[in-house]
Design a protein around this motif. Structure first.
Motif, mmCIF file in Angstrom:
data_model
loop_
_atom_site.group_PDB
_atom_site.id
_atom_site.type_symbol
_atom_site.label_atom_id
_atom_site.label_comp_id
_atom_site.label_asym_id
_atom_site.label_seq_id
_atom_site.Cartn_x
_atom_site.Cartn_y
_atom_site.Cartn_z
ATOM 1 N N ALA A 56 -3.082 6.028 7.912
ATOM 2 C CA ALA A 56 -1.752 6.244 7.337
ATOM 3 C C ALA A 56 -1.691 7.474 6.444
ATOM 4 O O ALA A 56 -0.605 7.892 6.047
ATOM 5 C CB ALA A 56 -1.325 5.000 6.547
ATOM 6 N N GLY A 57 -2.840 8.057 6.130
ATOM 7 C CA GLY A 57 -2.858 9.269 5.317
ATOM 8 C C GLY A 57 -2.699 9.033 3.827
ATOM 9 O O GLY A 57 -2.300 9.935 3.088
ATOM 10 N N TYR A 58 -3.032 7.846 3.360
ATOM 11 C CA TYR A 58 -2.885 7.519 1.942
ATOM 12 C C TYR A 58 -3.933 8.188 1.055
ATOM 13 O O TYR A 58 -3.707 8.372 -0.139
ATOM 14 C CB TYR A 58 -3.000 6.004 1.728
ATOM 15 N N MET B 18 0.830 -1.204 0.000
ATOM 16 C CA MET B 18 0.000 0.000 0.000
ATOM 17 C C MET B 18 0.866 1.257 0.000
ATOM 18 O O MET B 18 0.552 2.251 -0.659
ATOM 19 C CB MET B 18 -0.933 -0.014 1.206
ATOM 20 N N LEU B 19 1.964 1.209 0.760
ATOM 21 C CA LEU B 19 2.904 2.330 0.759
ATOM 22 C C LEU B 19 3.497 2.521 -0.630
ATOM 23 O O LEU B 19 3.638 3.650 -1.113
ATOM 24 C CB LEU B 19 4.009 2.076 1.783
ATOM 25 N N GLY C 30 -10.511 18.575 12.075
ATOM 26 C CA GLY C 30 -11.775 17.870 12.220
ATOM 27 C C GLY C 30 -11.871 16.668 11.300
ATOM 28 O O GLY C 30 -10.898 16.255 10.675
ATOM 29 N N SER C 31 -13.057 16.107 11.212
ATOM 30 C CA SER C 31 -13.281 14.942 10.367
ATOM 31 C C SER C 31 -13.398 15.351 8.911
ATOM 32 O O SER C 31 -14.084 16.327 8.586
ATOM 33 C CB SER C 31 -14.567 14.218 10.792
ATOM 34 N N ILE C 32 -12.717 14.609 8.045
ATOM 35 C CA ILE C 32 -12.776 14.908 6.621
ATOM 36 C C ILE C 32 -13.217 13.661 5.859
ATOM 37 O O ILE C 32 -12.944 12.538 6.276
ATOM 38 C CB ILE C 32 -11.416 15.399 6.073
ATOM 39 N N TYR D 278 -4.090 9.906 -2.447
ATOM 40 C CA TYR D 278 -3.929 11.363 -2.486
ATOM 41 C C TYR D 278 -3.082 11.817 -3.674
ATOM 42 O O TYR D 278 -3.239 12.927 -4.178
ATOM 43 C CB TYR D 278 -3.331 11.878 -1.179
ATOM 44 N N ASP D 279 -2.195 10.962 -4.150
ATOM 45 C CA ASP D 279 -1.339 11.318 -5.276
ATOM 46 C C ASP D 279 -1.656 10.468 -6.503
ATOM 47 O O ASP D 279 -0.778 10.193 -7.328
ATOM 48 C CB ASP D 279 0.138 11.125 -4.893
ATOM 49 N N ALA D 280 -2.907 10.066 -6.637
ATOM 50 C CA ALA D 280 -3.323 9.219 -7.762
ATOM 51 C C ALA D 280 -3.075 9.922 -9.087
ATOM 52 O O ALA D 280 -3.457 11.084 -9.256
ATOM 53 C CB ALA D 280 -4.800 8.876 -7.631
ATOM 54 N N PRO D 281 -2.444 9.234 -10.035
ATOM 55 C CA PRO D 281 -2.171 9.869 -11.326
ATOM 56 C C PRO D 281 -3.381 9.945 -12.240
ATOM 57 O O PRO D 281 -3.384 10.699 -13.208
ATOM 58 C CB PRO D 281 -1.088 8.956 -11.934
#
Length: 229
Positions: free
Chosen positions: A148-150, A123-124, A180-182, A211-214
């Motif tokens: 993990a903030g992915y 996943m990383l 807050g919640s996102i 978050y960085d999906a191409p």
């Protein structure tokens, strides 16, 4: 059948169970002592993946890459899914690559088995290597990877017209960063094509964008397609 009355109720209950465990401390401890092994392992995965991809699909351009965690989808089902999606969206698979990784599994109750240990590294790699576009994860497992903030903030990625059909399906997460919640996922448990993905509605399946999906636009198109019949 699930013991919960709704998918959202199950997701919230599972989230509470996760929060009661010292997961952030465990993650921080593991990262502190093993970060170089993880980085090295990820680099190796990316290198091997890049070489294999070049060898196998150097005549194709990447169109969409999805990651399925804890799916029951077979190899045959995976190929049929790719074929159906490509046909419905007029994608020339001779020129463009559509790939769904259905090999990843994670057990939140016992994450020490070899498969569960391997999945966070992958996943990383998908996230930081800018390879993955979207992820499908069952509700019981989601918070481990969500923490993990992915995944991106969907309210910043979707425009209002695109977000409107999913407003009552959004799953939010609070990173304790003061914001807050996102919304980082869409609950697709009622999607007509859910079974085609290898999940059941009781799994509480969540769809997220890296978050960085191409290829975010193609990923959103895939989400829309899941609700067609």
């Amino acid at each position: 059948m699930s013991q919960y009355n709704s998918v959202n109720e199950e997701m919230k209950a599972q989230a509470e169970k996760v929060k009661k465990r010292p997961l952030p401390k465990r993650i921080a401890y593991f990262w502190y002592y093993h970060k170089w092994q993880i980085i090295g392992g990820t680099a190796a995965v990316l290198l091997v993946g890049s070489i294999l991809h070049t060898l196998l699909t150097d005549h194709q351009k990447l169109y969409l890459t999805g990651v399925f965690i804890n799916t029951r989808l077979t190899n045959t089902g995976r190929e049929e899914l790719i074929t159906d999606y490509a046909a419905a969206n007029d994608i020339d698979t001779q020129k463009y690559s559509v790939d769904f990784d259905c090999s990843l599994f994670y057990n939140v109750e016992d994450p020490t088995d070899s498969v569960s240990t391997y999945t966070p590294v992958m996943m990383l790699a998908y996230s930081e290597g800018k390879v993955g576009d979207f992820a499908l994860i069952d509700a019981k497992t989601f918070d481990f990877f969500g923490a993990a903030g992915y995944f991106c903030n969907l309210s910043e990625t979707f425009d209002e017209a695109l977000l409107a059909p999913y407003e009552d399906k959004l799953y939010t997460y609070d990173y304790d960063d003061g914001n807050g919640s996102i919304p980082i996922a869409v609950d697709i448990s009622d999607a007509p094509r859910l079974n085609q993905l290898g999940y059941e509605s009781d799994d509480g399946v969540l769809f997220s964008l890296f978050y960085d999906a191409p290829h975010k636009e193609q990923a959103i198109t895939f989400l829309t397609w899941l609700y067609t019949e």
